[in-house]
Motif scaffolding. Structure first.
Motif, PDB file in Angstrom:
ATOM      1  N   LEU A 130       2.137  -1.552 -20.053  1.00  0.00           N
ATOM      2  CA  LEU A 130       1.530  -0.574 -19.148  1.00  0.00           C
ATOM      3  C   LEU A 130       2.113  -0.763 -17.758  1.00  0.00           C
ATOM      4  O   LEU A 130       2.142  -1.877 -17.231  1.00  0.00           O
ATOM      5  CB  LEU A 130       0.007  -0.746 -19.111  1.00  0.00           C
ATOM      6  N   ASN A 131       2.605   0.342 -17.181  1.00  0.00           N
ATOM      7  CA  ASN A 131       3.200   0.324 -15.847  1.00  0.00           C
ATOM      8  C   ASN A 131       2.468   1.336 -14.976  1.00  0.00           C
ATOM      9  O   ASN A 131       2.388   2.519 -15.334  1.00  0.00           O
ATOM     10  CB  ASN A 131       4.697   0.673 -15.940  1.00  0.00           C
ATOM     11  N   ASN A 132       1.927   0.893 -13.838  1.00  0.00           N
ATOM     12  CA  ASN A 132       1.118   1.750 -12.971  1.00  0.00           C
ATOM     13  C   ASN A 132       1.690   1.783 -11.559  1.00  0.00           C
ATOM     14  O   ASN A 132       1.915   0.728 -10.948  1.00  0.00           O
ATOM     15  CB  ASN A 132      -0.321   1.233 -12.890  1.00  0.00           C
ATOM     16  N   ASP A 133       1.910   2.984 -11.033  1.00  0.00           N
ATOM     17  CA  ASP A 133       2.313   3.188  -9.639  1.00  0.00           C
ATOM     18  C   ASP A 133       1.165   3.851  -8.893  1.00  0.00           C
ATOM     19  O   ASP A 133       0.674   4.917  -9.308  1.00  0.00           O
ATOM     20  CB  ASP A 133       3.565   4.065  -9.556  1.00  0.00           C
ATOM     21  N   ILE A 134       0.752   3.225  -7.789  1.00  0.00           N
ATOM     22  CA  ILE A 134      -0.415   3.689  -7.038  1.00  0.00           C
ATOM     23  C   ILE A 134       0.002   3.970  -5.602  1.00  0.00           C
ATOM     24  O   ILE A 134       0.596   3.114  -4.932  1.00  0.00           O
ATOM     25  CB  ILE A 134      -1.539   2.637  -7.071  1.00  0.00           C
ATOM     26  N   LYS A 135      -0.298   5.175  -5.132  1.00  0.00           N
ATOM     27  CA  LYS A 135       0.001   5.535  -3.751  1.00  0.00           C
ATOM     28  C   LYS A 135      -1.140   5.056  -2.854  1.00  0.00           C
ATOM     29  O   LYS A 135      -2.283   5.516  -2.969  1.00  0.00           O
ATOM     30  CB  LYS A 135       0.174   7.041  -3.612  1.00  0.00           C
ATOM     31  N   ILE A 136      -0.829   4.105  -1.964  1.00  0.00           N
ATOM     32  CA  ILE A 136      -1.847   3.575  -1.056  1.00  0.00           C
ATOM     33  C   ILE A 136      -2.010   4.483   0.145  1.00  0.00           C
ATOM     34  O   ILE A 136      -3.124   4.866   0.516  1.00  0.00           O
ATOM     35  CB  ILE A 136      -1.477   2.145  -0.612  1.00  0.00           C
ATOM     36  N   SER A 137      -0.892   4.841   0.787  1.00  0.00           N
ATOM     37  CA  SER A 137      -0.940   5.729   1.944  1.00  0.00           C
ATOM     38  C   SER A 137       0.419   6.368   2.151  1.00  0.00           C
ATOM     39  O   SER A 137       1.443   5.873   1.659  1.00  0.00           O
ATOM     40  CB  SER A 137      -1.368   4.970   3.208  1.00  0.00           C
ATOM     41  N   THR A 138       0.423   7.477   2.906  1.00  0.00           N
ATOM     42  CA  THR A 138       1.673   8.163   3.233  1.00  0.00           C
ATOM     43  C   THR A 138       2.210   7.705   4.576  1.00  0.00           C
ATOM     44  O   THR A 138       3.419   7.521   4.742  1.00  0.00           O
ATOM     45  CB  THR A 138       1.448   9.688   3.245  1.00  0.00           C
ATOM     46  N   LYS A 139       1.352   7.529   5.553  1.00  0.00           N
ATOM     47  CA  LYS A 139       1.733   7.018   6.872  1.00  0.00           C
ATOM     48  C   LYS A 139       0.805   5.861   7.226  1.00  0.00           C
ATOM     49  O   LYS A 139      -0.358   6.093   7.568  1.00  0.00           O
ATOM     50  CB  LYS A 139       1.633   8.127   7.920  1.00  0.00           C
ATOM     51  N   PRO A 140       1.298   4.621   7.140  1.00  0.00           N
ATOM     52  CA  PRO A 140       2.636   4.204   6.706  1.00  0.00           C
ATOM     53  C   PRO A 140       2.847   4.425   5.216  1.00  0.00           C
ATOM     54  O   PRO A 140       1.886   4.547   4.450  1.00  0.00           O
ATOM     55  CB  PRO A 140       2.663   2.719   7.056  1.00  0.00           C
ATOM     56  N   ASP A 141       4.114   4.476   4.804  1.00  0.00           N
ATOM     57  CA  ASP A 141       4.481   4.744   3.420  1.00  0.00           C
ATOM     58  C   ASP A 141       4.338   3.458   2.614  1.00  0.00           C
ATOM     59  O   ASP A 141       5.234   2.625   2.559  1.00  0.00           O
ATOM     60  CB  ASP A 141       5.921   5.263   3.365  1.00  0.00           C
ATOM     61  N   LEU A 142       3.176   3.294   1.966  1.00  0.00           N
ATOM     62  CA  LEU A 142       2.867   2.091   1.195  1.00  0.00           C
ATOM     63  C   LEU A 142       2.582   2.469  -0.250  1.00  0.00           C
ATOM     64  O   LEU A 142       1.776   3.362  -0.519  1.00  0.00           O
ATOM     65  CB  LEU A 142       1.661   1.357   1.777  1.00  0.00           C
ATOM     66  N   LYS A 143       3.246   1.786  -1.188  1.00  0.00           N
ATOM     67  CA  LYS A 143       3.048   2.026  -2.609  1.00  0.00           C
ATOM     68  C   LYS A 143       2.787   0.695  -3.306  1.00  0.00           C
ATOM     69  O   LYS A 143       3.383  -0.330  -2.976  1.00  0.00           O
ATOM     70  CB  LYS A 143       4.273   2.694  -3.224  1.00  0.00           C
ATOM     71  N   LEU A 144       1.902   0.724  -4.315  1.00  0.00           N
ATOM     72  CA  LEU A 144       1.551  -0.455  -5.104  1.00  0.00           C
ATOM     73  C   LEU A 144       1.968  -0.238  -6.546  1.00  0.00           C
ATOM     74  O   LEU A 144       1.765   0.846  -7.106  1.00  0.00           O
ATOM     75  CB  LEU A 144       0.041  -0.709  -5.038  1.00  0.00           C
ATOM     76  N   ASN A 145       2.567  -1.254  -7.154  1.00  0.00           N
ATOM     77  CA  ASN A 145       2.909  -1.212  -8.575  1.00  0.00           C
ATOM     78  C   ASN A 145       2.230  -2.388  -9.278  1.00  0.00           C
ATOM     79  O   ASN A 145       2.329  -3.533  -8.832  1.00  0.00           O
ATOM     80  CB  ASN A 145       4.423  -1.291  -8.786  1.00  0.00           C
TER      81      ASN A 145
END
Length: 720
Positions: free
Chosen positions: A605-620
């Motif tokens: 299982l692979n999950n990509d989660i958008k934390i915020s756009t500004k700042p551009d932060l992504k969690l995997n």
């Protein structure tokens, strides 16, 4: 008779439901090289497909697949391909019996470890697409399943400097770091690039082993605690030039170099007694074993591609590995050597030339034919001493010469917008001779044929069916064919396998692609003469011998499901399920033949989660779980992996800061148990895979990636 008609009608309606009927002007999208689907000019917004089917290949759009994922290099990109799994630094593709890695359609001359070293030194941003081929056509100069990494070109027609620099700090048991730099210049069809990467890898090793061998009708109790530290400072360098002519001909040349200086020290505490309930006759032995030495590789490649379908080229590889072993057993016991010292060297020279031709004929026919020839000369030397005396059993000077010649002919044909076929047959002549102590013998000499086919049927873009058939042959490494002996400690040793034979592979897979994102694969793989390494508690002396053996066959069949899903714009996930039924049979494994089967299952299982756009932060957050498995007479325990990473993108997309934790629970290595016909042992391995990575990447000059080709040394190296 109504049910088939209803099913067909439902399929037609489902296919049509993806698009709105309109009389407006339409565009087209390719499904494969000869099948195009009309699209209306006005459409409802939807997801961009990560996967496309093109000419019998599953083509993954890498910038879209790894967008916002915490990946820094090409190796990490491959781990994001659905169905690709990493375990103990080895990548495998679900549904295959093995896979070859290609760069821009070119076969490599590197060992698996060397290929992975280069990919770990290659920026992730250099990869445009990855093609998965369950049956690679012969014009790729490979057989069987292949993964083709396609690198993007720099801007054409402009005078431009481009580049990327990055650095990574990595904390495992030991701290370590790596860095790399890429620089590319392009000007009116001419491009030149250079890449340098350095990493200083350190690994901690720990194994606890319990053995209960039966020797002279007496059961012994042997306990071992093995600790070790290995260090691998590694330099990778690559330089390449390419020129594209106005008629679309292209010529390229490249150099690849790898330089490594390894030091591996292992210490073993062993306790031996005659049986589990008797404390008399207890022996304690300590072993200090150090192996070290440099290795180097040089490769030159030339390639010419014409606008009329001709592809001709060649490459030359030189590989050299030197190592020394210093081992001490204390205290001195009767029958046990106190000191073991050895020196070994391997030198490999390998040259390959190829020529392939493709003709585009009338009525959507394509004709392919060509061939390649390879000549290899390897020199393998080992000088071993026990307490100052020559150990004849472990000393040798062997020279091997190998010649192979391959010819193939094939075709592809699109019969209509839905049905297409690609098929070929290859013939291979191979001969290997070995000369040792002035005695020359022929190891292998034969002619073999290898069929290949890919059949595709496109019901509509929502429903695509593919059938792949392939065959291949796998050869042992050059070193393992020598009568070598490597002493691990006072009780265990690895022996060479001079009588080892190549294995054949026959693979069949049926792939169904739904909505250009869901993938269902059913597969069957059969490998006569499959070979792998196994341990055996000797009945002639008190030791465990690890050696590679040919099985009668290895057979596996199963189903793989790839199921992506998303929740609005916040969560994007991919679930992979693989069920596999494995059978292994060997009739000549010492005095204990075996025929064993077991179900082996994997969940990823692979999950990509958008934390915020500004700042551009992504969690995997990603992970997998594997059930228990078998290898010969050994039972392998279940494993799992949980990893997580955060990516911060800033400075208008030019800079990235990535913080990532891999294998957070240090749980990717299985326990190994043996309890079969008197063979009784258990090994617990503590992996050094829990990792904290902090990486910084900066791109300048509109960095786009230059094509890169890799090298094949898959049988080089003196490791066993």
């Amino acid at each position: 008779m109504k049910k088939p008609a209803s099913t067909a009608l439902a399929l037609i309606l489902f296919c049509a439901s993806g698009y709105t009927q309109t009389s407006l002007k339409t565009d087209s999208i390719p499904v494969n090289d000869s099948t195009w689907i009309a699209l209306p000019e006005v459409m409802v917004k939807g997801e961009r497909p990560v996967i496309k089917v093109e000419d019998g290949k599953l083509n993954y759009n890498i910038p879209l697949l790894v967008k916002d994922k915490p990946v820094t290099n090409a190796y990490e990109v491959l781990k994001e391909i659905p169905g690709m799994m990493e375990q103990n630094d080895v990548l495998s593709l679900a549904g295959t019996s093995g896979v070859t890695f290609l760069i821009n359609g070119q076969k490599t001359n590197l060992t698996y470890e060397q290929i992975m070293s280069v990919l770990k030194s290659t920026p992730a941003s250099r990869i445009g697409n990855v093609e998965i081929m369950y049956s690679a056509p012969p014009q790729y100069n490979v057989r069987g399943a292949a993964v083709n990494l396609l690198f993007t070109d720099p801007s054409v027609g402009t005078d431009m400097w481009q580049g990327e620099i990055s650095g990574t700090f990595e904390q495992k048991y030991y701290s370590q770091g790596s860095g790399r730099a890429n620089l590319i210049f392009s000007n009116n069809g001419f491009t030149a690039d250079i890449m340098y990467a350095y990493n200083n890898t350190q690994v901690r090793m720990k194994e606890e082993m319990l053995s209960y061998p039966l020797f002279k009708e007496q059961r012994y109790d042997i306990k071992q605690l093995n600790l070790g530290h290995a260090q691998f400072p590694n330099h990778n360098i690559r330089a390449a030039i390419e020129y594209g002519f106005k008629n679309k001909d292209k010529i390229s040349a490249s150099y690849t170099g790898q330089y490594t200086d390894t030091e591996n020290r292992r210490m073993s505490d062993m306790t031996l007694r005659k049986n589990k309930s008797d404390n008399n006759d207890v022996y304690k032995i300590f072993t200090d074993n150090t192996v070290k030495g440099p290795s180097k590789l040089h490769n030159i490649q030339l390639d010419y591609q014409s606008h009329f379908g001709l592809n001709v080229g060649g490459n030359y590889t030189y590989y050299n590995d030197n190592s020394t072993q210093d081992m001490e057993n204390t205290p001195q016991l009767e029958g046990l050597p106190h000191f073991i010292n050895s020196e070994s060297e391997q030198e490999v020279k390998k040259a390959m030339v190829y020529i392939n031709m493709t003709h585009d004929l009338a009525h959507n026919w394509n004709l392919n034919y060509g061939g390649n020839a390879t000549y290899t000369h390897s020199r393998n030397i080992s000088s071993s001493y026990m307490d100052g005396n020559v150990d004849d059993e472990a000393s040798f000077l062997g020279k091997q010469q190998e010649m192979t010649a391959n010819l193939f002919v094939g075709f592809s044909k699109s019969f209509n917008d839905k049905f297409s076929v690609q098929a070929s047959v290859s013939s291979e002549y191979y001969k290997t001779t070995e000369k040792e102590r002035n005695i020359e013998k022929t190891l292998w000499k034969d002619i073999a044929f290898f069929p290949n086919a890919n059949i595709s049927y496109v019901f509509c873009p929502e429903h695509i069916l593919q059938l792949s058939l392939s065959s291949d042959k796998q050869y042992p490494s050059y070193w393992i064919l020598n009568p070598t002996v490597y002493h691990i400690n006072a009780y265990s040793e690895i022996q060479g396998s001079p009588d080892l034979q190549p294995s054949r592979k026959y693979n069949t897979s049926l792939q169904y692609i739904l909505k250009q994102k869901y993938v269902f694969i059913a597969y069957f793989n059969y490998q006569p003469d499959y070979f792998t390494q196994m341990g055996y508690q000797s009945s002639d002396e008190l030791k465990t011998v690890f050696k590679q053996f040919n099985f009668k066959y290895k057979r596996d069949m199963g189903i793989t499901l790839v199921i992506p899903f998303r929740v609005k714009e916040i969560l994007n996930s991919t679930l992979v399920l693989n069920g596999n039924y494995l059978t292994e049979r060997c009739d000549d494994f010492y005095d204990i033949p075996f025929n064993r089967s077991k179900w082996f299952n994997v969940v990823q299982l692979n999950n990509d989660i958008k934390i915020s756009t500004k700042p551009d932060l992504k969690l995997n957050v990603s992970g997998y779980y594997t059930t228990k498995a078998i290898q010969g007479i050994m039972d392998l325990g279940s494993t799992y992996n949980v990893s997580a990473g955060v990516t911060w993108t800033f400075d208008k997309g030019r800079a990235k800061l990535i913080i990532k934790g891999n294998d957070l629970f240090n749980s990717t290595t299985p326990t190994v148990n043996t309890n079969y016909k008197g063979q009784l042992s258990r090994m617990n391995i503590t992996p050094d895979s829990r990792t904290l990575n902090i990486s910084f990447i900066y791109r300048f000059g509109g960095f786009k990636e230059k094509e890169k080709k890799e090298i094949d040394t898959s049988r080089f190296g003196s490791s066993m």
